[in-house]
Design a protein around this motif. Structure first.
Motif, PDB file in Angstrom:
ATOM      1  N   GLY A 142       0.858  -1.281   0.028  1.00  0.00           N
ATOM      2  CA  GLY A 142      -0.069   0.061   0.133  1.00  0.00           C
ATOM      3  C   GLY A 142       0.664   1.201  -0.004  1.00  0.00           C
ATOM      4  O   GLY A 142       0.449   2.540  -0.157  1.00  0.00           O
ATOM      5  N   THR A 143       2.307   1.044  -0.102  1.00  0.00           N
ATOM      6  CA  THR A 143       2.865   2.481   0.033  1.00  0.00           C
ATOM      7  C   THR A 143       4.234   1.974  -0.743  1.00  0.00           C
ATOM      8  O   THR A 143       4.780   1.010  -0.573  1.00  0.00           O
ATOM      9  N   THR A 144       4.695   3.164  -1.323  1.00  0.00           N
ATOM     10  CA  THR A 144       6.423   2.911  -2.022  1.00  0.00           C
ATOM     11  C   THR A 144       7.423   3.490  -1.068  1.00  0.00           C
ATOM     12  O   THR A 144       8.569   3.087  -1.232  1.00  0.00           O
ATOM     13  N   LYS A 145       7.010   4.057   0.023  1.00  0.00           N
ATOM     14  CA  LYS A 145       7.993   4.557   1.032  1.00  0.00           C
ATOM     15  C   LYS A 145       8.087   3.582   2.167  1.00  0.00           C
ATOM     16  O   LYS A 145       7.444   3.370   2.872  1.00  0.00           O
ATOM     17  N   PRO A 146       9.469   2.964   2.085  1.00  0.00           N
ATOM     18  CA  PRO A 146       9.488   2.172   3.450  1.00  0.00           C
ATOM     19  C   PRO A 146       9.541   2.828   4.548  1.00  0.00           C
ATOM     20  O   PRO A 146       9.856   3.961   4.837  1.00  0.00           O
ATOM     21  N   VAL A 147       9.355   2.174   5.841  1.00  0.00           N
ATOM     22  CA  VAL A 147       9.465   2.727   7.047  1.00  0.00           C
ATOM     23  C   VAL A 147      10.986   2.424   7.395  1.00  0.00           C
ATOM     24  O   VAL A 147      11.617   1.268   7.637  1.00  0.00           O
ATOM     25  N   VAL A 148      11.935   3.319   7.943  1.00  0.00           N
ATOM     26  CA  VAL A 148      13.248   3.183   8.232  1.00  0.00           C
ATOM     27  C   VAL A 148      13.241   3.441   9.879  1.00  0.00           C
ATOM     28  O   VAL A 148      12.732   4.544  10.389  1.00  0.00           O
ATOM     29  N   THR A 149      13.936   2.442  10.338  1.00  0.00           N
ATOM     30  CA  THR A 149      13.854   2.620  11.989  1.00  0.00           C
ATOM     31  C   THR A 149      15.376   1.927  12.291  1.00  0.00           C
ATOM     32  O   THR A 149      16.020   1.252  11.554  1.00  0.00           O
ATOM     33  N   ARG A 150      15.941   2.347  13.423  1.00  0.00           N
ATOM     34  CA  ARG A 150      17.031   1.994  13.914  1.00  0.00           C
ATOM     35  C   ARG A 150      16.824   0.789  15.011  1.00  0.00           C
ATOM     36  O   ARG A 150      16.283   0.930  16.091  1.00  0.00           O
ATOM     37  N   MET A 151      17.171  -0.504  14.560  1.00  0.00           N
ATOM     38  CA  MET A 151      17.127  -1.448  15.250  1.00  0.00           C
ATOM     39  C   MET A 151      17.729  -2.781  14.468  1.00  0.00           C
ATOM     40  O   MET A 151      17.788  -2.761  13.071  1.00  0.00           O
ATOM     41  N   PRO A 152      18.275  -3.772  15.251  1.00  0.00           N
ATOM     42  CA  PRO A 152      18.868  -4.922  14.370  1.00  0.00           C
ATOM     43  C   PRO A 152      17.959  -5.831  13.584  1.00  0.00           C
ATOM     44  O   PRO A 152      16.741  -5.854  14.118  1.00  0.00           O
ATOM     45  N   LEU A 153      18.277  -6.323  12.568  1.00  0.00           N
ATOM     46  CA  LEU A 153      17.107  -7.046  11.883  1.00  0.00           C
ATOM     47  C   LEU A 153      17.081  -8.328  12.713  1.00  0.00           C
ATOM     48  O   LEU A 153      15.745  -8.767  12.802  1.00  0.00           O
ATOM     49  N   LYS A 154      17.813  -8.740  13.458  1.00  0.00           N
ATOM     50  CA  LYS A 154      17.585 -10.093  14.421  1.00  0.00           C
ATOM     51  C   LYS A 154      16.446  -9.686  15.343  1.00  0.00           C
ATOM     52  O   LYS A 154      15.628 -10.457  15.474  1.00  0.00           O
ATOM     53  N   GLN A 155      16.244  -8.452  15.745  1.00  0.00           N
ATOM     54  CA  GLN A 155      15.089  -8.114  16.813  1.00  0.00           C
ATOM     55  C   GLN A 155      13.996  -8.241  15.976  1.00  0.00           C
ATOM     56  O   GLN A 155      13.095  -8.734  16.558  1.00  0.00           O
ATOM     57  N   VAL A 156      13.883  -7.641  14.880  1.00  0.00           N
ATOM     58  CA  VAL A 156      12.541  -7.755  14.208  1.00  0.00           C
ATOM     59  C   VAL A 156      12.236  -8.992  13.573  1.00  0.00           C
ATOM     60  O   VAL A 156      11.023  -9.477  13.693  1.00  0.00           O
ATOM     61  N   GLU A 157      13.126  -9.872  13.360  1.00  0.00           N
ATOM     62  CA  GLU A 157      12.980 -11.222  12.914  1.00  0.00           C
ATOM     63  C   GLU A 157      12.191 -12.046  14.015  1.00  0.00           C
ATOM     64  O   GLU A 157      11.383 -12.920  13.900  1.00  0.00           O
ATOM     65  N   GLU A 158      12.447 -11.509  15.253  1.00  0.00           N
ATOM     66  CA  GLU A 158      11.858 -12.433  16.366  1.00  0.00           C
ATOM     67  C   GLU A 158      10.357 -12.248  16.513  1.00  0.00           C
ATOM     68  O   GLU A 158       9.714 -12.850  17.497  1.00  0.00           O
ATOM     69  N   GLN A 159       9.957 -11.211  16.015  1.00  0.00           N
ATOM     70  CA  GLN A 159       8.628 -10.691  16.144  1.00  0.00           C
ATOM     71  C   GLN A 159       7.799 -11.316  15.026  1.00  0.00           C
ATOM     72  O   GLN A 159       6.454 -11.319  14.973  1.00  0.00           O
ATOM     73  N   LEU A 160       8.462 -12.091  14.212  1.00  0.00           N
ATOM     74  CA  LEU A 160       7.913 -12.730  12.758  1.00  0.00           C
ATOM     75  C   LEU A 160       7.617 -14.130  12.880  1.00  0.00           C
ATOM     76  O   LEU A 160       8.664 -14.960  13.332  1.00  0.00           O
ATOM     77  N   ALA A 161       6.551 -14.640  12.461  1.00  0.00           N
ATOM     78  CA  ALA A 161       6.405 -15.901  12.572  1.00  0.00           C
ATOM     79  C   ALA A 161       7.183 -16.835  11.429  1.00  0.00           C
ATOM     80  O   ALA A 161       7.171 -16.416  10.245  1.00  0.00           O
ATOM     81  N   PRO A 162       7.889 -17.992  11.780  1.00  0.00           N
ATOM     82  CA  PRO A 162       8.788 -18.553  10.932  1.00  0.00           C
ATOM     83  C   PRO A 162       7.929 -19.006   9.634  1.00  0.00           C
ATOM     84  O   PRO A 162       8.627 -19.165   8.544  1.00  0.00           O
TER      85      PRO A 162
END
Length: 237
Positions: free
Chosen positions: A168-188
């Motif tokens: 729904g948007t071409t502009k990504p959300v940019v935030t300061r955090m490790p990729l590993k941290q967000v990976e832990e929020q996602l279902a494998p």
């Protein structure tokens, strides 16, 4: 939940007002008042602190210099008479920036933001069998932005930052955090790590090659350590 906090300001009147505001927020516990950054450093060495309310213009060591000196930073809300330091403050990853005089509703709003961020960072780690959240919050554009997991297409790591590409948007959300941290929020079952710098929503993958994964016309590389997992998606041996 209680946030242990300290107040740092070289003006006694401002420090007293800050203390009064803190006392009116039920989930805040004021553990120390400091007249300068050096007192604050000593408190941080002796006590556990979750949140710092910090003035900028102080003698000896400014608030911004104090932040830069910290190896491990609690959450920080800057409270200052000057608007001109806002950009520099947010570049130092502060939680919020308040300009004096601060109305109590605005103060409480900043505290609520800190509480939400604390809850996000300290929520229990989920196992593969446990349910994963349908959304999470990230710091971006001076706000806590809600990210709906169902809207994520792919995520890209850029040193200390990540870009979250959403439907729904071409502009990504940019935030300061490790990729590993967000990976832990996602279902494998719904997301796959294909590279040290990329995570993709499986539902948005349109084609797979030996060294690449495609999302429509977008081609992303597959890292050597992730080829087996990517190949397993196809079900072809």
């Amino acid at each position: 939940m209680t946030l242990r906090c300290i107040a740092v300001d070289d003006e006694p009147l401002a420090l007293d007002l800050l203390e009064d505001n803190i006392r009116q927020v039920p989930y805040l516990e004021l553990v120390a008042k400091c007249a300068d950054a050096f007192e604050a450093i000593k408190v941080l060495q002796e006590k556990e602190v979750d949140l710092i309310f910090l003035d900028i213009q102080m003698p000896g060591l400014t608030g911004l210099q104090f932040i830069q000196s910290l190896a491990h930073k609690p959450m920080i809300i800057l409270i200052t008479a000057y608007e001109k330091y806002a950009l520099e403050g947010f570049e130092l990853d502060v939680t919020d920036y308040l300009v004096k005089p601060v109305a109590l509703p605005r103060f409480i709003k900043a505290c609520n933001k800190a509480r939400e961020l604390y809850q996000l960072k300290h929520q229990p780690a989920t196992s593969s069998s446990a349910s994963t959240p349908e959304f999470f919050f990230v710091n971006s554009d001076y706000s806590l932005l809600k990210i709906n997991v169902a809207d994520i297409i792919w995520i890209e790591a850029l040193k200390d930052y990540i870009r979250i590409h959403l439907t729904g948007t071409t502009k990504p959300v940019v935030t300061r955090m490790p990729l590993k941290q967000v990976e832990e929020q996602l279902a494998p079952a719904r997301f796959i790590r294909i590279h040290k710098s990329y995570i993709i929503a499986v539902a948005h993958i349109t084609a797979i090659r030996k060294n690449s994964v495609f999302i429509g016309a977008m081609e992303l590389p597959v890292g050597d350590n992730y080829r087996e997992a990517v190949a397993a998606l196809t079900g072809i041996k």
